[in-house]
Design an enzyme around this catalytic site. Structure first.
Site, PDB file in Angstrom:
ATOM      1  N   SER A  16       0.859  -1.189   0.000  1.00 44.30           N
ATOM      2  CA  SER A  16       0.000   0.000   0.000  1.00 44.30           C
ATOM      3  C   SER A  16       0.891   1.233   0.000  1.00 44.30           C
ATOM      4  CB  SER A  16      -0.873   0.014   1.252  1.00 44.30           C
ATOM      5  OG  SER A  16      -0.073  -0.082   2.417  1.00 44.30           O
ATOM      6  N   ASP A  17       0.406   2.316  -0.564  1.00 45.34           N
ATOM      7  CA  ASP A  17       1.111   3.590  -0.423  1.00 45.34           C
ATOM      8  C   ASP A  17       0.945   4.039   1.029  1.00 45.34           C
ATOM      9  OD1 ASP A  17       2.572   5.877  -0.861  1.00 45.34           O
ATOM     10  OD2 ASP A  17       1.399   6.574  -2.571  1.00 45.34           O
ATOM     11  N   TRP A  18       1.799   4.941   1.452  1.00 46.41           N
ATOM     12  CA  TRP A  18       1.885   5.310   2.871  1.00 46.41           C
ATOM     13  C   TRP A  18       0.563   5.842   3.424  1.00 46.41           C
ATOM     14  CZ3 TRP A  18       5.551   2.793   1.179  1.00 46.41           C
ATOM     15  CH2 TRP A  18       6.703   2.521   1.906  1.00 46.41           C
TER      16      TRP A  18
END
Ligand SMILES: *[C@@H]1O[C@H](CO)[C@@H](O)[C@H](O)[C@H]1NC(C)=O
Ligand SMILES: *[C@@H]1O[C@H](CO)[C@@H](O)[C@H](O)[C@H]1NC(C)=O
Ligand SMILES: *[C@@H]1O[C@H](CO)[C@@H](O)[C@H](O)[C@H]1NC(C)=O
Ligand SMILES: *[C@@H]1O[C@H](CO)[C@@H](O)[C@H](O)[C@H]1NC(C)=O
Ligand SMILES: *[C@@H]1O[C@H](CO)[C@@H](O)[C@H](O)[C@H]1NC(C)=O
Ligand SMILES: *[C@@H]1O[C@H](CO)[C@@H](O)[C@H](O)[C@H]1NC(C)=O
Ligand SMILES: *[C@@H]1O[C@H](CO)[C@@H](O)[C@H](O)[C@H]1NC(C)=O
Length: 897
Positions: free
Chosen positions: A295-297
């Protein structure tokens, strides 16, 4: 995502709202426009059925099969933002942008994930390479690869495991989009070839590359899910997804990329981090992706659902309100497995994918440990800054990883410089006549920020020479070779006006005096707002910043010879001054990184001919493009809907369809010399070319199906009694009571999880027809036709030529298809006057196919006559065409553009 002290405070302030943010799931969603829907696709396909990964998967199986529940869970998540290495685990600090849990018992380390796409982010003694957009503008495959090799060595030298690049999403659909500059240009093939070479160069150094962001992240504003609003929904039809936005991801997977990062936004209403159709269906099944999906941050918004939808790694570990020790995975994932909601089979596959990528890149052998902190430049610092109470220790070792990488950085910056206009062959400037005369330089962009090139955190300001955009995609400059210093090294008499307004006291220059004017336009990540621009260029639009367009006009009123140099993230509106007779020449230097100076003077003074080409079109007015791409989506209540109503028709594909002449077309770039393209020939390589690729066979059995799928014992998640826990650090353990309670639910099956529609755990026996190998059906990459063409330097100066191949589909096919589409490109060596080079360009099966949404496959369409392979030096400068049916090439035809 960027993290900084400032954003930490913001997140802390929002902390009390955390529970609302946790409640989101795949359940109720905002309605998307009619016709778009996010289908279900289950189960998550196992990895490990591709030959080139088999050895890595066998090793991973041997390791993962020894792991307990808590250990498997530990390696599928970060340990929390700002949380570095566990002090009791590692003798040294490690504070990377992302740090995963480890399995010390079995020698599997914490992995260090580090930004950025143009160099090792937040680290000292590194090289700040030219940005992706600059690299794209070289149209030079050898340089795309060489830059990545150098960058990969630096990521290794700093001891990282995973490089968070390259970026191909955004692809550059919207000229005002904030992060287009991190990628390689507004064309899927340019992005794809550059990304594949980038991945090859990085991974050959033993560093896992991450292709990002899957998918549809074409504007910055409203991208994120948070307590007040959902991230926007990019509504993309199936054919457009395949032929434009997915194309570079397919090539990245084919290049063996080890990791994929999902985007913040949703596609067709379903958030990318839990979109089962996108991750399970398209990425893992159709494209046969074998590595890990992260996942992106802080974009992860549900626990069980994202696991089922195919997410493998939760980064940086926290919920979207970080720093409270809350996670949707870690202890919650242990609970979800014990209570039977997430099948242990899924967890096994997640852990195996992570470990397999680590083995595939050889990180089990002599991989260096991180020796820097992304959090401080000091020698000593907090070992886990996010914990508030953290012991300190040495966190920076100042390892110098630069070697001679400035050379490749400078070469890329130089070969990217794009000469848009050169009236009367005004450039190059002759250094000697100038040596007597004076050179006047205008614009603050010519000189480095007087507070230093790194004065603004994450480069979130536009002061001095613009060498990169802002946000997580940046690196710290070790130095900035600014244009004014390089110019002064060449010309003794330089008058520099470090201002963006024309000096009122200025007298009348002599007729032969030359003025250089420096302009800039900046953009970046939505985390920061710069001069009213929220990541995207929503405030400046396509105007030069700081009144630069006016400055050019003022200078052009006094001087008869004006050269404009532009540092920019993307296209600008040049109309106010481009046709002024005294504006003799215009150079786009894009975003050169640390090597802004000499790369430019080498071109200005004619040591080399410019050879860059535009990686996007520059229109005469913004409204020459349709509203859906010319404008950003503004605020609406509920979910912002970004619908790709233009379909395949972005950039030159749109302009050509509507016969709109841009000011400068995609691929445009002048030289100081001229080239001829002659003696072209075409060969059919794969004959006959069937309409669709041969269907893939059954998938071989994978190691993931060998694991036991029995519910693990609750004790596998028990928190050890004598473990020293760090406050707010994320762990995979549950209390004995919680673990037992979850296990009781799991064994009774009394309270089944409300699985999404279409949910199943039965693996599919074979890949879809378009699948079957990494990147898709392997036959898609069969060379269908090969074109060779002789390029000769017909001018008076040495120079490099760009040969670009655009395909035109046959007339009368049943699919509406862009007039021409870039399919391959090559750059020649530097050719002396009269010298030639024969260039080979190819068309693969995929290059002559369209995505048929009904057949769900790539189809070679039949029409009247053959495909035409147009070869030239820009999308609107096509010199000759080869016909695939007639098997011959001809010059002197009227190009369709
Ligand atoms: C989005 O919706 C379209 C229908 O308009 C569908 O064809 C496509 O597969 C969907 N894509 C995704 C990723 O859900
Ligand atoms: C999880 O990772 C952390 C950080 O490396 C480590 O301290 C801890 O022992 C690990 N837990 C398990 C179950 O291996
Ligand atoms: C830092 O990385 C280098 C390799 O570049 C390695 O030799 C060194 O041991 C690392 N430093 C520390 C403190 O681990
Ligand atoms: C299992 O645990 C997860 C994580 O807390 C939770 O979301 C899920 O609803 C639980 N399932 C059941 C069946 O209780
Ligand atoms: C680079 O490393 C040296 C030690 O080798 C150190 O003195 C210097 O401060 C470092 N540079 C930066 C910018 O941190
Ligand atoms: C180019 O220069 C000539 C004279 O030197 C002038 O007549 C012409 O208008 C110029 N063209 C452009 C596009 O500036
Ligand atoms: C033209 O190309 C053919 C092969 O494509 C080659 O055999 C021939 O020598 C070339 N002729 C010239 C004049 O370069």
């Amino acid at each position: 995502m960027v993290y900084s002290a400032a954003s930490a405070c913001l997140w802390l302030a929002l902390g009390s709202l955390a529970p609302a943010a946790l409640a989101r799931s795949v359940g109720p969603r905002d309605a998307v426009p009619a016709g778009y829907y996010a289908p279900s696709y289950y189960p998550a396909p196992h990895g490990g059925w591709v030959d080139s990964w088999r050895d890595a998967y066998d090793k991973a199986y041997a390791l993962v099969s020894q792991m307990t529940l808590a250990e498997k869970v530990n390696i599928t998540s970060g340990t929390g933002i700002y949380m570095g290495s566990h002090a009791l685990t590692l003798p040294q600090g490690m504070v990377c942008v992302g740090n995963t849990g480890s399995v010390d018992r079995l020698g599997f380390p914490q992995l260090c994930l580090q930004d950025g796409a143009l160099g090792v982010g937040s680290a000292d003694n590194i090289t700040a390479f030219p940005a992706g957009i600059t690299t794209g503008a070289t149209f030079d495959k050898a340089l795309m690869y060489a830059r990545a090799v150098a960058m990969g060595k630096e990521f290794r030298g700093k001891g990282t495991n995973i490089h968070l690049g390259p970026s191909v999403g955004p692809l550059g659909r919207k000229p005002l989009g904030g992060r287009n500059w991190e990628g390689f240009g507004s064309d899927p093939v340019l992005q794809a070839k550059a990304a594949a070479l980038h991945i090859k160069g990085i991974q050959e150094q033993g560093i896992i590359a991450t292709i990002k962001h899957l998918i549809g992240n074409e504007q910055e504003m409203f991208r994120m899910y948070h307590v007040f609003q959902e991230g926007y929904s990019a509504n993309i039809d199936d054919r457009t997804l395949h032929e434009i936005y997915l194309w570079p991801f397919a090539e990245a997977v084919r290049a063996g990329v080890g990791a994929v990062m999902t985007a913040y936004n949703a596609v067709n209403g379903s958030a990318c981090s839990q979109n089962s159709y996108l991750i399970n269906g398209i990425l893992k099944d159709e494209l046969g992706f074998q590595g890990m999906v992260m996942s992106d941050w802080l974009s992860h918004i549900s626990g069980v659902d994202s696991a089922l939808a195919g997410l493998d790694l939760n980064m940086p570990g926290d919920t979207n309100i970080p720093l409270f020790g809350n996670s949707l995975w870690m202890y919650e994932l242990s609970r979800s497995v014990l209570n039977g909601s997430v099948p242990v089979d899924r967890l096994n596959d997640m852990a195996t994918r992570v470990v397999a990528a680590w083995y595939k890149l050889g990180q089990d052998k002599n991989h260096p440990r991180p020796n820097f902190s992304s959090h401080t430049r000091n020698r000593e610092g907090a070992l886990y800054p996010g914990a508030v109470f953290s012991p300190s220790g040495q966190v920076n070792w100042f390892v110098n990883v630069q070697e001679d990488h400035y050379l490749v950085a400078r070469q890329v910056a130089q070969d990217a410089i794009t000469l848009l206009k050169n009236n009367d062959s005004f450039l190059p400037l002759a250094a000697s006549p100038l040596a007597g005369g004076k050179l006047s330089v205008f614009g603050t962009d010519a000189q480095v920020n007087d507070k230093g090139p790194n004065a603004c955190m994450f480069r979130a300001c536009n002061k001095g020479t613009l060498g990169m955009g802002w946000g997580s995609g940046v690196a710290e400059y070790p130095y900035m070779d600014d244009p004014i210093s390089a110019i002064r090294r060449r010309v003794p008499d330089v008058e520099f006006y470090n201002t963006d307004s024309f000096p009122w006291f200025f007298g009348q220059p002599a007729d032969d005096e030359v003025a250089l004017v420096f302009l800039s336009s900046d953009a970046g990540e939505n985390t920061f707002t710069v001069e009213g621009n929220h990541g995207d260029r929503d405030s400046s639009k396509l105007a030069a910043w700081h009144g630069g367009d006016k400055l050019v006009q003022e200078v052009a009123k006094r001087f008869r010879n004006v050269v404009v140099v532009v540092h920019t993230v993307g296209p600008l509106d040049l109309e106010q001054w481009i046709d002024l007779p005294s504006v003799k020449a215009v150079l786009f230097a894009h975003l050169p990184g640390q090597e802004a100076g000499e790369s430019l003077t080498n071109v200005l003074f004619g040591d080399v001919s410019p050879s860059g080409h535009l990686p996007y079109s520059i229109t005469r007015k913004a409204s020459d493009l349709p509203d859906s791409i010319a404008n950003l989506k503004g605020f609406t209540f509920g979910q912002v809907q970004d619908t790709y109503s233009e379909g395949l028709y972005i950039d030159y594909r749109y302009l050509n369809k509507h016969a709109i002449k841009p000011r400068f077309a995609f691929g445009h770039g002048l030289s100081y010399t001229t080239f001829s393209f002659t003696n072209a020939s075409i060969t059919a390589v794969t004959t006959p070319l069937s309409t669709t690729p041969p269907p893939p066979g059954a998938k071989p059995e994978t190691v993931s199906s060998k694991y036991t799928t029995a519910l693990p014992a609750a004790s596998e998640a028990y928190e050890p009694s004598n473990f020293h826990k760090i406050w707010r650090y994320l762990y995979p353990w549950l209390s004995r009571k919680d673990a037992d309670a979850a296990h009781a639910i799991g064994t009774s099956g009394s309270k089944p999880y409300p699985y999404p529609e279409g949910y199943t755990t039965v693996q599919r026996a074979s890949a879809p027809p378009a699948g079957g190998a990494e990147g898709g059906n392997p036959a898609l990459w069969d060379v269908a036709f090969e074109v060779s063409v002789k390029v000769t330097n017909t001018g008076k100066r040495p120079g490099k030529a760009s040969a670009q191949l655009y395909v035109q589909f046959p007339e009368g096919i049943e699919y509406d298809t862009p007039v021409v589409q870039l399919r391959d490109f090559e750059k020649t060596q530097e050719l002396q006057p009269g010298e030639s080079e024969t260039v080979r360009l190819v068309l693969t099966r995929k290059d002559v196919s369209v995505w048929d949404v009904v057949r769900q496959n790539w189809v070679v369409p039949k029409g009247k006559g053959g495909f035409k392979a147009w070869v030239g030096e820009a999308s609107d400068k096509l010199f000759l065409a080869c016909d695939t049916e007639e098997g011959k090439c001809e010059g002197g035809l009227t190009p369709p553009v």
